[in-house]
Motif scaffolding. Structure first.
Motif, PDB file in Angstrom:
ATOM      1  N   THR A   1       0.834  -1.201   0.000  1.00  0.00           N
ATOM      2  CA  THR A   1       0.000   0.000   0.000  1.00  0.00           C
ATOM      3  C   THR A   1       0.872   1.257   0.000  1.00  0.00           C
ATOM      4  O   THR A   1       0.616   2.210  -0.747  1.00  0.00           O
ATOM      5  CB  THR A   1      -0.933   0.012   1.217  1.00  0.00           C
ATOM      6  N   ALA A   2       1.915   1.262   0.816  1.00  0.00           N
ATOM      7  CA  ALA A   2       2.818   2.414   0.870  1.00  0.00           C
ATOM      8  C   ALA A   2       3.511   2.629  -0.476  1.00  0.00           C
ATOM      9  O   ALA A   2       3.603   3.762  -0.963  1.00  0.00           O
ATOM     10  CB  ALA A   2       3.859   2.209   1.971  1.00  0.00           C
ATOM     11  N   ASP A   3       3.984   1.539  -1.077  1.00  0.00           N
ATOM     12  CA  ASP A   3       4.641   1.660  -2.387  1.00  0.00           C
ATOM     13  C   ASP A   3       3.677   2.202  -3.437  1.00  0.00           C
ATOM     14  O   ASP A   3       4.046   3.024  -4.285  1.00  0.00           O
ATOM     15  CB  ASP A   3       5.163   0.291  -2.839  1.00  0.00           C
ATOM     16  N   THR A   4       2.436   1.744  -3.398  1.00  0.00           N
ATOM     17  CA  THR A   4       1.434   2.195  -4.365  1.00  0.00           C
ATOM     18  C   THR A   4       1.149   3.690  -4.203  1.00  0.00           C
ATOM     19  O   THR A   4       1.086   4.435  -5.192  1.00  0.00           O
ATOM     20  CB  THR A   4       0.132   1.397  -4.210  1.00  0.00           C
ATOM     21  N   PHE A   5       0.994   4.132  -2.949  1.00  0.00           N
ATOM     22  CA  PHE A   5       0.784   5.559  -2.697  1.00  0.00           C
ATOM     23  C   PHE A   5       1.978   6.373  -3.199  1.00  0.00           C
ATOM     24  O   PHE A   5       1.819   7.433  -3.805  1.00  0.00           O
ATOM     25  CB  PHE A   5       0.569   5.820  -1.215  1.00  0.00           C
ATOM     26  N   GLY A   6       3.176   5.875  -2.911  1.00  0.00           N
ATOM     27  CA  GLY A   6       4.361   6.598  -3.334  1.00  0.00           C
ATOM     28  C   GLY A   6       4.438   6.765  -4.837  1.00  0.00           C
ATOM     29  O   GLY A   6       4.751   7.854  -5.347  1.00  0.00           O
ATOM     30  N   LEU A   7       4.137   5.697  -5.570  1.00  0.00           N
ATOM     31  CA  LEU A   7       4.165   5.752  -7.030  1.00  0.00           C
ATOM     32  C   LEU A   7       3.067   6.666  -7.574  1.00  0.00           C
ATOM     33  O   LEU A   7       3.288   7.456  -8.486  1.00  0.00           O
ATOM     34  CB  LEU A   7       4.006   4.345  -7.603  1.00  0.00           C
ATOM     35  N   ALA A   8       1.873   6.551  -7.017  1.00  0.00           N
ATOM     36  CA  ALA A   8       0.730   7.335  -7.513  1.00  0.00           C
ATOM     37  C   ALA A   8       0.911   8.823  -7.248  1.00  0.00           C
ATOM     38  O   ALA A   8       0.527   9.662  -8.068  1.00  0.00           O
ATOM     39  CB  ALA A   8      -0.558   6.836  -6.870  1.00  0.00           C
ATOM     40  N   LEU A   9       1.504   9.145  -6.098  1.00  0.00           N
ATOM     41  CA  LEU A   9       1.644  10.555  -5.709  1.00  0.00           C
ATOM     42  C   LEU A   9       2.985  11.152  -6.125  1.00  0.00           C
ATOM     43  O   LEU A   9       3.159  12.373  -6.090  1.00  0.00           O
ATOM     44  CB  LEU A   9       1.484  10.690  -4.188  1.00  0.00           C
ATOM     45  N   GLY A  10       3.937  10.285  -6.484  1.00  0.00           N
ATOM     46  CA  GLY A  10       5.267  10.784  -6.819  1.00  0.00           C
ATOM     47  C   GLY A  10       6.004  11.333  -5.619  1.00  0.00           C
ATOM     48  O   GLY A  10       6.729  12.327  -5.718  1.00  0.00           O
ATOM     49  N   VAL A  11       5.835  10.666  -4.459  1.00  0.00           N
ATOM     50  CA  VAL A  11       6.479  11.130  -3.224  1.00  0.00           C
ATOM     51  C   VAL A  11       7.359  10.017  -2.668  1.00  0.00           C
ATOM     52  O   VAL A  11       7.174   8.841  -2.982  1.00  0.00           O
ATOM     53  CB  VAL A  11       5.432  11.554  -2.171  1.00  0.00           C
ATOM     54  N   PRO A  12       8.347  10.357  -1.831  1.00  0.00           N
ATOM     55  CA  PRO A  12       9.221   9.327  -1.261  1.00  0.00           C
ATOM     56  C   PRO A  12       8.493   8.429  -0.269  1.00  0.00           C
ATOM     57  O   PRO A  12       7.561   8.866   0.413  1.00  0.00           O
ATOM     58  CB  PRO A  12      10.318  10.140  -0.569  1.00  0.00           C
ATOM     59  N   VAL A  13       8.926   7.181  -0.209  1.00  0.00           N
ATOM     60  CA  VAL A  13       8.401   6.221   0.759  1.00  0.00           C
ATOM     61  C   VAL A  13       9.544   5.810   1.673  1.00  0.00           C
ATOM     62  O   VAL A  13      10.581   5.325   1.211  1.00  0.00           O
ATOM     63  CB  VAL A  13       7.806   4.984   0.067  1.00  0.00           C
ATOM     64  N   HIS A  14       9.369   6.012   2.974  1.00  0.00           N
ATOM     65  CA  HIS A  14      10.400   5.719   3.958  1.00  0.00           C
ATOM     66  C   HIS A  14       9.997   4.511   4.795  1.00  0.00           C
ATOM     67  O   HIS A  14       8.827   4.338   5.125  1.00  0.00           O
ATOM     68  CB  HIS A  14      10.606   6.907   4.902  1.00  0.00           C
ATOM     69  N   GLY A  15      10.962   3.696   5.165  1.00  0.00           N
ATOM     70  CA  GLY A  15      10.706   2.578   6.057  1.00  0.00           C
ATOM     71  C   GLY A  15      11.226   2.865   7.452  1.00  0.00           C
ATOM     72  O   GLY A  15      12.214   3.579   7.630  1.00  0.00           O
ATOM     73  N   LEU A  16      10.545   2.320   8.444  1.00  0.00           N
ATOM     74  CA  LEU A  16      11.016   2.374   9.822  1.00  0.00           C
ATOM     75  C   LEU A  16      10.728   1.027  10.475  1.00  0.00           C
ATOM     76  O   LEU A  16       9.665   0.433  10.243  1.00  0.00           O
ATOM     77  CB  LEU A  16      10.321   3.481  10.622  1.00  0.00           C
ATOM     78  N   CYS A  17      11.639   0.568  11.296  1.00  0.00           N
ATOM     79  CA  CYS A  17      11.426  -0.669  12.029  1.00  0.00           C
ATOM     80  C   CYS A  17      10.231  -0.514  12.970  1.00  0.00           C
ATOM     81  O   CYS A  17      10.142   0.460  13.729  1.00  0.00           O
ATOM     82  CB  CYS A  17      12.684  -1.013  12.821  1.00  0.00           C
TER      83      CYS A  17
END
Length: 217
Positions: A78-94
């Motif tokens: 879901t995060a990757d999809t939002f990032g691609l659709a919006l053209g914004v960075p996706v960050h991961g955190l433990c």
């Protein structure tokens, strides 16, 4: 800045918005079997609560686990999809870091979440912002000496009081904590990890090693 944070690495389906200064909306629901069903409605709900639209989001933060394969991949995809659709960075955190951050503990402690199979996902922390070991998965009895005398945080700790007798809040991770931690790190110019899953073990479902060949005569 408007960060959309989400986590599905534990039974909690949790989503939050952070404007760079504070959390403006958040929601959490504990249901280990409905991550896919609950996540997107939760995103819609916090956007409505904040009075904003998805296209106002400037970055996405997602909990990368450790966690079970099925639940964890819901949030990551879901995060990757939002990032691609919006053209914004996706960050991961433990995910364990989010639990640690929300604890506000200033002494050494351990975070433990339920890994099922009578195991926990865990890591040790110097304080709420400083992890000192890599996330791992083990049976509680096997790590009893390593965590002896340390306060513990998380639902995994609650399941095994013999190993974790001193348990503190929170029980479940919150996207609000993840968003706040991410905003704090970004404000300091720190680079956040890539959104790559911490599975720590193979999924239960695997391709059979051998097939029975059936051919027509």
């Amino acid at each position: 800045m408007l960060l959309l944070a989400l986590d599905t690495a534990t039974p909690a389906v949790t989503v939050a918005l952070h404007d760079g200064t504070s959390v403006v909306a958040s929601t959490s629901q504990v249901d280990a079997r409905r991550h896919g069903e609950l996540l997107l409605p939760a995103v819609d709900r916090i956007l409505a609560e904040a009075g904003t639209r998805l296209d106002a989001v400037t970055g996405v933060v997602v909990g990368v686990g450790p966690g079970p394969y099925t639940g964890l991949r819901v949030g990551l995809m879901t995060a990757d999809t939002f990032g691609l659709a919006l053209g914004v960075p996706v960050h991961g955190l433990c995910t364990l870091d989010g639990l640690a951050y929300a604890s506000d503990l200033t002494v050494p402690f351990v975070v433990a979440t339920d890994a099922r199979r009578k195991e926990v996902y865990w890591a040790r922390y110097e304080d709420a912002r400083t992890r000192v070991t890599e996330p791992a998965v083990d049976r509680p009895a096997e790590i009893a000496e390593k965590v002896a005398g340390l306060p513990a945080v998380g639902a995994g700790a609650l399941l095994y009081p013999d190993t974790f007798p001193d348990v503190h809040e929170p029980e479940h991770v919150s996207a609000a904590a993840l968003a706040s931690l991410a905003a704090e790190k970004l404000a300091k110019g720190e680079e956040l990890p890539a959104p790559r899953p911490l599975y720590l073990r193979r999924p239960d479902a695997q391709v059979p090693k051998s097939y029975k060949v059936v051919t027509p005569k």
